[in-house]
Design a protein around this motif. Structure first.
Motif, PDB file in Angstrom:
ATOM      1  N   UNK A   1       0.759  -6.341   1.485  1.00  0.00           N
ATOM      2  CA  UNK A   1       0.678  -4.880   1.502  1.00  0.00           C
ATOM      3  C   UNK A   1       2.061  -4.244   1.599  1.00  0.00           C
ATOM      4  N   UNK A   2       2.965  -4.878   2.337  1.00  0.00           N
ATOM      5  CA  UNK A   2       4.325  -4.359   2.433  1.00  0.00           C
ATOM      6  C   UNK A   2       5.052  -4.423   1.089  1.00  0.00           C
ATOM      7  N   UNK A   3       4.714  -5.444   0.292  1.00  0.00           N
ATOM      8  CA  UNK A   3       5.361  -5.619  -1.010  1.00  0.00           C
ATOM      9  C   UNK A   3       4.676  -4.811  -2.108  1.00  0.00           C
ATOM     10  N   UNK A   4       3.468  -4.338  -1.849  1.00  0.00           N
ATOM     11  CA  UNK A   4       2.688  -3.620  -2.861  1.00  0.00           C
ATOM     12  C   UNK A   4       2.207  -2.305  -2.251  1.00  0.00           C
ATOM     13  N   UNK A   5       3.049  -1.301  -2.371  1.00  0.00           N
ATOM     14  CA  UNK A   5       2.748  -0.038  -1.707  1.00  0.00           C
ATOM     15  C   UNK A   5       1.518   0.651  -2.293  1.00  0.00           C
TER      16      UNK A   5
END
Length: 248
Positions: free
Chosen positions: A130-134
């Motif tokens: 989730x941090x890498x795919x906003x």
């Protein structure tokens, strides 16, 4: 009344010599030669052995100690095999399947089995995803504090599931691309727990283990602590010499 003989594994003749091995129930381990094959066995003290950790490790230890002593080519027998007489072994195994057993010995000569089990922490991986795919994170966050239709909830859940599966496959493919080329044969087994994402055994040349382990260590560094890697560099070749496959 005798409980019979407990069998550990089969070696090419003359088999292990001069080894003081201790088997299940602390019984001494002996050799029995039949039709050019040598069986390791001990006197069974029970009619049936439970597959407890202690018993499983005791069975494995007999085979591993023989391998460490230099008797590296063997056909391991599954845990719990008890016989009443050697004639049964000859009639059911060495006579009908002797040629196939010799072929297995030839295939395993100079080879060893090593294995890899990969574990991840799903919650940690999900947060990294989730941090890498906003965009995906925004969709996931929209689940909180809003009234969404069931279809919207399902679609967001499916998107996260696909992304996690893709993430898992990327890890698996990295191990395949690096390690499979080093192996003579590879067997991929079922994962055993929810946190286990990969479970594979490799047949490699006996003297190639150091190089193989260096590649495993390099992969561990590449993933920077994301994975728990369980690497077994010495095990009897169960995945590549399964006696239930004989005659097939």
């Amino acid at each position: 009344m005798s409980n019979g003989l407990y069998l550990y594994g089969i070696f090419p003749a003359p088999g292990p010599q001069g080894l003081a091995l201790e088997g299940l129930d602390k019984q001494p381990v002996f050799n029995q030669a039949i039709d050019g094959f040598v069986f390791l066995y001990s006197e069974a003290q029970q009619e049936r052995y439970l597959a407890s950790r202690k018993n499983l490790l005791g069975h494995e230890r007999v085979l591993e100690q023989a391998m460490q002593a230099g008797y590296q080519t063997l056909l391991p027998l599954q845990f719990g095999l008890i016989i009443q007489d050697w004639d049964t072994v000859a009639q059911q195994l060495t006579i009908p399947h002797g040629e196939r057993m010799k072929q297995l010995f030839d295939r395993l000569d100079g080879q060893r089995e090593v294995s890899i089990k990969l574990f991840w922490t799903q919650d940690v991986e999900l947060q990294m995803l989730l941090n890498e795919n906003q965009d995906l994170k925004a969709k996931r966050d929209s689940l909180e504090g809003k009234t969404l239709s069931m279809d919207e909830v399902v679609l967001i859940g499916q998107a996260i599931e696909r992304a996690m599966e893709s993430r898992k496959q990327a890890i698996i493919n990295a191990f395949r691309e690096t390690l499979n080329a080093l192996a003579t044969e590879v067997v991929e087994n079922d994962t055993l727990t929810e946190s286990m994402i990969y479970n594979a055994a490799y047949l490699i040349p006996w003297d190639a283990e150091l190089e193989f382990s260096r590649h495993v260590e390099a992969l561990d560094r590449d993933f920077d602590g994301r994975l728990k890697i369980r690497y077994n560099n010495l095990t009897a070749p169960y995945n590549f010499a399964r006696l239930e496959r004989l005659g097939q």
